[in-house]
Design a protein around this motif. Structure first.
Motif, PDB file in Angstrom:
ATOM      1  N   PHE A   1     -10.124   7.975  16.257  1.00  0.00           N
ATOM      2  CA  PHE A   1     -10.225   7.821  17.702  1.00  0.00           C
ATOM      3  C   PHE A   1      -9.811   6.441  18.181  1.00  0.00           C
ATOM      4  O   PHE A   1      -9.551   6.248  19.366  1.00  0.00           O
ATOM      5  N   LEU A   2      -9.760   5.464  17.285  1.00  0.00           N
ATOM      6  CA  LEU A   2      -9.523   4.087  17.701  1.00  0.00           C
ATOM      7  C   LEU A   2      -8.044   3.747  17.743  1.00  0.00           C
ATOM      8  O   LEU A   2      -7.342   3.792  16.734  1.00  0.00           O
ATOM      9  N   GLY A   3      -7.562   3.427  18.943  1.00  0.00           N
ATOM     10  CA  GLY A   3      -6.188   2.983  19.123  1.00  0.00           C
ATOM     11  C   GLY A   3      -5.133   4.063  18.997  1.00  0.00           C
ATOM     12  O   GLY A   3      -3.970   3.740  18.774  1.00  0.00           O
ATOM     13  N   THR A   4      -5.518   5.341  19.138  1.00  0.00           N
ATOM     14  CA  THR A   4      -4.552   6.420  18.905  1.00  0.00           C
ATOM     15  C   THR A   4      -4.281   7.318  20.108  1.00  0.00           C
ATOM     16  O   THR A   4      -3.312   8.069  20.089  1.00  0.00           O
ATOM     17  N   GLY A   5      -5.139   7.332  21.088  1.00  0.00           N
ATOM     18  CA  GLY A   5      -4.995   8.274  22.190  1.00  0.00           C
ATOM     19  C   GLY A   5      -5.568   9.646  21.884  1.00  0.00           C
ATOM     20  O   GLY A   5      -5.441  10.577  22.684  1.00  0.00           O
TER      21      GLY A   5
ATOM     22  N   SER B   1       0.832  -1.207   0.000  1.00  0.00           N
ATOM     23  CA  SER B   1       0.000   0.000   0.000  1.00  0.00           C
ATOM     24  C   SER B   1       0.864   1.253   0.000  1.00  0.00           C
ATOM     25  O   SER B   1       1.864   1.326   0.715  1.00  0.00           O
ATOM     26  N   PRO B   2       0.461   2.267  -0.769  1.00  0.00           N
ATOM     27  CA  PRO B   2       1.177   3.549  -0.721  1.00  0.00           C
ATOM     28  C   PRO B   2       1.122   4.193   0.668  1.00  0.00           C
ATOM     29  O   PRO B   2       1.915   5.077   0.974  1.00  0.00           O
ATOM     30  N   LEU B   3       0.208   3.737   1.535  1.00  0.00           N
ATOM     31  CA  LEU B   3       0.072   4.279   2.888  1.00  0.00           C
ATOM     32  C   LEU B   3       0.857   3.484   3.934  1.00  0.00           C
ATOM     33  O   LEU B   3       0.795   3.778   5.120  1.00  0.00           O
ATOM     34  N   HIS B   4       1.603   2.470   3.504  1.00  0.00           N
ATOM     35  CA  HIS B   4       2.428   1.696   4.430  1.00  0.00           C
ATOM     36  C   HIS B   4       3.574   2.572   4.940  1.00  0.00           C
ATOM     37  O   HIS B   4       4.147   3.356   4.165  1.00  0.00           O
ATOM     38  N   PRO B   5       3.953   2.451   6.218  1.00  0.00           N
ATOM     39  CA  PRO B   5       5.019   3.304   6.767  1.00  0.00           C
ATOM     40  C   PRO B   5       6.359   3.234   6.040  1.00  0.00           C
ATOM     41  O   PRO B   5       7.137   4.191   6.097  1.00  0.00           O
ATOM     42  N   ASP B   6       6.635   2.144   5.327  1.00  0.00           N
ATOM     43  CA  ASP B   6       7.894   2.037   4.584  1.00  0.00           C
ATOM     44  C   ASP B   6       7.824   2.672   3.201  1.00  0.00           C
ATOM     45  O   ASP B   6       8.833   2.730   2.491  1.00  0.00           O
ATOM     46  N   GLN B   7       6.660   3.138   2.806  1.00  0.00           N
ATOM     47  CA  GLN B   7       6.476   3.735   1.484  1.00  0.00           C
ATOM     48  C   GLN B   7       6.579   5.264   1.580  1.00  0.00           C
ATOM     49  O   GLN B   7       6.194   5.856   2.586  1.00  0.00           O
ATOM     50  N   PRO B   8       7.084   5.914   0.531  1.00  0.00           N
ATOM     51  CA  PRO B   8       7.186   7.379   0.564  1.00  0.00           C
ATOM     52  C   PRO B   8       5.827   8.073   0.725  1.00  0.00           C
ATOM     53  O   PRO B   8       5.754   9.174   1.263  1.00  0.00           O
TER      54      PRO B   8
ATOM     55  N   SER C   1      -4.510   2.829  12.119  1.00  0.00           N
ATOM     56  CA  SER C   1      -4.492   1.755  11.124  1.00  0.00           C
ATOM     57  C   SER C   1      -5.910   1.347  10.740  1.00  0.00           C
ATOM     58  O   SER C   1      -6.099   0.380  10.009  1.00  0.00           O
ATOM     59  N   VAL C   2      -6.893   2.078  11.234  1.00  0.00           N
ATOM     60  CA  VAL C   2      -8.299   1.860  10.897  1.00  0.00           C
ATOM     61  C   VAL C   2      -8.872   3.189  10.428  1.00  0.00           C
ATOM     62  O   VAL C   2      -8.174   4.209  10.420  1.00  0.00           O
ATOM     63  N   HIS C   3     -10.145   3.214  10.057  1.00  0.00           N
ATOM     64  CA  HIS C   3     -10.735   4.432   9.513  1.00  0.00           C
ATOM     65  C   HIS C   3     -10.897   5.553  10.533  1.00  0.00           C
ATOM     66  O   HIS C   3     -10.575   6.695  10.251  1.00  0.00           O
ATOM     67  N   ALA C   4     -11.422   5.254  11.709  1.00  0.00           N
ATOM     68  CA  ALA C   4     -11.714   6.296  12.699  1.00  0.00           C
ATOM     69  C   ALA C   4     -10.459   6.668  13.481  1.00  0.00           C
ATOM     70  O   ALA C   4      -9.799   5.810  14.068  1.00  0.00           O
TER      71      ALA C   4
END
Length: 181
Positions: free
Chosen positions: A89-93, A57-64, A84-87
Motif C-alpha cells: 500500500f505504501l507509495g504504489t497507488g 539484489s535479484p529483485l532489482h529492476p535490472d536483474q532477470p 520498494s518497501v514491504h507493504a
C-alpha cells in the motif's frame, strides 16, 4: 462486497539459491489455480512486484529476477503495482485503485509470508479491507534468529499465519478460497 486477488512479489528472483529453501513448495501451483479461478469468475486480479534499490539484489529492476514467474504473469488489463518497501500500500497507488473500483475485500497470496504478505495484510486490514491470506499459496524463508540459530522456513510461515489469523485476516487454503468463488 467486491473481492480481488492480490498477488505479492511472485517473481523469478525467489528461485535464486541465495535465499535458501522456502516453505510451501506448491505455492506457485496454487497461485496459478487462484489466478485461473478469479479470472474465470470475472473477479479483479492485481499484481505487486518488489523493486529493490540494491543493484546486486535479484529483485532489482535490472536483474532477470525482477520479472514475474510464469505462473503469476499478469494479463493485459490486470494492474501491476511496483513497490520498494514491504507493504504494497505504501507509495504504489494500490489503496486509491481499490477504492476507485469499489474493491473492499482482498485475497492475498505470494512471497514472503512473514514479510511482504504479512505487511500488506496488516495494513490492508487497518485500512478497513476484509483480508484473507491463502496459506498454501504463500511461502516464507528461513530466518536468522539473532542468537546464532536459524528459524526454519516452515516455522516462519506458520508463525506469520498464526499472527495474522483472526487479528488481521482470515487464513484459508486455495481450495477454500476457490470454493467461495
Amino acid at each position: 462486497m467486491t473481492t480481488a486477488l492480490l498477488l505479492i512479489d511472485v517473481q523469478k528472483a525467489w528461485d535464486d539459491p541465495s535465499w535458501g529453501v522456502r516453505s510451501t513448495p506448491g505455492a506457485e501451483a496454487n497461485v496459478a489455480r487462484l489466478l485461473a479461478g478469479f479470472r474465470a469468475a470475472g473477479r479483479p486480479v492485481l499484481h505487486v512486484r518488489h523493486a529493490s534499490a540494491n543493484p546486486a539484489s535479484p529483485l532489482h529492476p535490472d536483474q532477470p529476477g525482477h520479472g514475474f514467474k510464469p505462473e503469476a504473469a499478469p494479463r493485459p488489463g490486470e494492474p501491476v503495482f511496483t513497490k520498494s518497501v514491504h507493504a504494497a500500500f505504501l507509495g504504489t497507488g494500490l489503496e486509491d485503485h481499490l477504492r476507485a473500483h469499489g474493491i473492499t475485500g482482498l485475497v492475498i497470496a505470494g512471497i514472503t509470508t512473514h514479510l511482504c504478505v504479512s505487511s500488506t495484510a496488516r495494513l490492508g486490514a487497518n485500512l478497513g479491507f476484509a483480508v484473507t491470506v491463502v496459506s498454501d499459496a504463500s511461502s516464507a524463508l528461513s530466518l536468522d534468529d539473532g542468537e546464532g540459530g536459524r528459524i526454519p522456513a516452515e516455522t516462519a510461515h506458520r508463525v506469520a499465519l498464526a499472527e495474522l489469523r483472526g487479528q488481521f485476516a482470515a487464513v484459508q487454503t486455495t481450495d477454500e478460497v476457490l470454493a467461495g468463488l
